[in-house]
Write an enzyme that holds these catalytic residues in place. Structure first.
Site, PDB file in Angstrom:
ATOM      1  N   ASP A 159     -40.232  23.002  30.853  1.00 56.13           N
ATOM      2  CA  ASP A 159     -40.525  24.419  30.653  1.00 56.13           C
ATOM      3  C   ASP A 159     -41.169  25.029  31.899  1.00 56.13           C
ATOM      4  O   ASP A 159     -41.493  24.312  32.853  1.00 56.13           O
ATOM      5  CB  ASP A 159     -41.453  24.546  29.426  1.00 56.13           C
ATOM      6  CG  ASP A 159     -41.174  25.812  28.631  1.00 56.13           C
ATOM      7  OD1 ASP A 159     -40.651  26.776  29.206  1.00 56.13           O
ATOM      8  OD2 ASP A 159     -41.510  25.830  27.424  1.00 56.13           O
ATOM      9  N   ASP A 222     -36.328  33.298  24.387  1.00 59.13           N
ATOM     10  CA  ASP A 222     -36.251  32.372  23.248  1.00 59.13           C
ATOM     11  C   ASP A 222     -35.522  33.037  22.086  1.00 59.13           C
ATOM     12  O   ASP A 222     -35.720  34.218  21.822  1.00 59.13           O
ATOM     13  CB  ASP A 222     -37.662  32.042  22.727  1.00 59.13           C
ATOM     14  CG  ASP A 222     -38.422  31.107  23.653  1.00 59.13           C
ATOM     15  OD1 ASP A 222     -37.941  30.804  24.763  1.00 59.13           O
ATOM     16  OD2 ASP A 222     -39.527  30.686  23.254  1.00 59.13           O
TER      17      ASP A 222
END
Ligand SMILES: *[C@@H]1O[C@H](CO)[C@@H](O)[C@H](O)[C@H]1NC(C)=O
Ligand SMILES: *[C@@H]1O[C@H](CO)[C@@H](O)[C@H](O)[C@H]1NC(C)=O
Ligand SMILES: *[C@@H]1O[C@H](CO)[C@@H](O)[C@H](O)[C@H]1NC(C)=O
Ligand SMILES: *[C@@H]1O[C@H](CO)[C@@H](O)[C@H](O)[C@H]1NC(C)=O
Length: 423
Positions: A159, A222
């Site tokens: 990430d 997301d």
């Protein structure tokens, strides 16, 4: 036989033009189950023992995947997301899994997955901390790559929270280098273009570079369980489809994020739409839903072998939107089987209605989508309803009705000398 061989070598030459990360992995888009959208950062195992991020959750889901046929349909990995760690590294500066929630440790968990013929994905972040505030890899990239190898994990989602924008590119590249030094090969999933985009540096996004470093990469926000999130992702990908299609191929995938089919916030039609469009894109299929409470009709969407075959087609094409009519968008992707004599491909076609309130009618011909056929016809079938339209002339009008937020997903296959085709 000879024909098959020559076509295979032809495919190989074509595919090798895409300069993906050369670790030999993810030749088709990864498929599995990921915890994030369903369980996020639930760490309270006293209050929610069956939902908290823990060894028990991953093993339970693995067993459910085997029992319900997900593994055998191709969903072969289980993915840990954020919130699996202790808040501190150990005295040797190694990451440690939360001792209460992962009593056996990650190495043992990986083994439990391998015993079930599944793979295990792990999660880290390049920054000073992960998105949820657990120890990041900054300053520990080599140590962490080594730890993941010792643990025998098969995949790393890396990430980009808590990373200065000027360090995004070097950070993702440093983990790629660290992973390539290890003997154990891991699928490397990056969030590199996403973090350049959210930091207003789309001008630094170079997909050639990204595809040489990562097996897959998140481009956009997301996904969350709502129609507006699915629509925003589809709009972004359509807007950038020419660039994204060029970047993608075996070993190197655009990642529009998890599959939320079965989440109660998406209707049956919305769920089919997400699955259809993700398959048209050859997107990774990482399901994030509580499989223990998944209703049968949603399970059938996820296990539909023809939809999965479209997603997993070995050419790995990113299908594009080729027609727009009010709220209806038509997508086209070339797939197998391929005619060995003419090199003509078959096609997948998605007719998508973005309107969640109204059904929509649309008519089109195969030729109007850009489909060519020397015979002038293809065999057409709608795969959700299993309705076979039969042999359709490319100039014949096909009339369809799409439900609100619904998608029809067709295959249009070449029709001659079927025994010669690679399927
Ligand atoms: C990016 O640009 C937008 C629009 O100008 C702005 O609202 C946002 O704060 C910027 N983000 C960063 C991280 O600078
Ligand atoms: C993008 O990256 C590739 C591979 O690293 C490089 O050859 C190319 O020059 C880069 N393109 C730009 C515009 O910087
Ligand atoms: C749907 O998503 C919400 C929000 O992320 C989550 O709380 C819920 O558990 C999900 N439902 C299922 C069936 O996974
Ligand atoms: C099929 O593709 C091969 C390799 O690109 C080419 O040599 C051949 O001429 C093509 N055949 C036809 C009929 O286009």
């Amino acid at each position: 036989m000879i024909l098959k061989v020559s076509i295979l070598s032809l495919l190989f030459t074509k595919l090798s033009l895409i300069n993906g990360l050369e670790n030999g992995l993810a030749r088709t888009p990864p498929m599995g189950w990921m915890s994030w959208a369903a369980f996020m950062c639930e760490i309270d195992c006293e209050k929610r023992p069956h939902e908290c991020i823990s060894e028990r959750l991953y093993v339970t889901m693995a067993d459910q995947m085997v029992k319900d046929g997900f593994r055998d349909a191709g969903y072969t990995s289980v993915h840990i997301d954020d919130c699996w760690m202790e808040k501190q590294r150990d005295s040797k500066e190694k990451l440690v899994a939360d001792r209460a929630r992962f009593p056996s440790g990650i190495r043992k968990l990986a083994q439990m997955m391998h015993d079930r013929n599944l793979k295990l994905g792990i999660y880290e972040d390049y920054g000073s901390a992960t998105c949820a505030g657990y120890p990041g890899s900054k300053g520990y990239v080599e140590t962490d790559a080594k730890t993941f190898e010792e643990w025998d994990t098969d995949y790393l989602k890396f990430d980009g929270c808590n990373v200065d924008v000027t360090e995004v590119i070097d950070g993702f590249k440093s983990m790629k280098r660290a992973l390539s030094k290890r003997t154990k090969k891991m699928v490397y999933s990056c969030e590199w273009p996403l973090y350049l985009r959210v930091n207003n540096h789309t001008d630094w996004i170079n997909y050639t570079d990204i595809a040489e470093n990562c097996n897959m990469w998140r481009n956009f926000d997301d996904v969350y369980p709502s129609w507006s999130s699915i629509l925003a992702i589809i709009d972004f990908y359509v807007e950038n489809q020419d660039e994204l299609a060029k970047a993608q191929g075996p070993g190197a995938w655009n990642d529009p994020d998890m599959i939320l089919v079965g989440n109660e916030s998406l209707t049956y039609e919305m769920a089919k739409s997400q699955m259809s469009i993700w398959c048209i894109w050859s997107a990774p299929l990482l399901i994030s839903v509580d499989l223990r409470i998944l209703k049968a009709e949603y399970r059938e969407i996820l296990l539909n072998r023809k939809a999965i075959a479209i997603d997993q087609d070995p050419m790995g094409k990113f299908g594009k939107m080729v027609q727009k009519d009010g709220d209806v968008r038509v997508f086209l992707k070339t797939i197998h089987p391929i005619d060995p004599l003419t090199n003509e491909t078959s096609y997948a076609i998605a007719v998508f209605n973005k309107n969640p309130k109204q059904e929509k009618y649309h008519q089109f011909t195969l030729a109007s989508l850009g489909i060519k056929s020397s015979l002038g016809k293809l065999k057409v079938e709608e795969i959700w309803s299993k309705k076979v339209l039969g042999i359709v002339e490319i100039d014949a009008t096909i009339q369809v009705k799409t439900n609100p937020a619904g998608t029809l997903l067709f295959t249009a296959n070449i029709v001659k000398n079927l025994e010669n085709y690679i399927s």
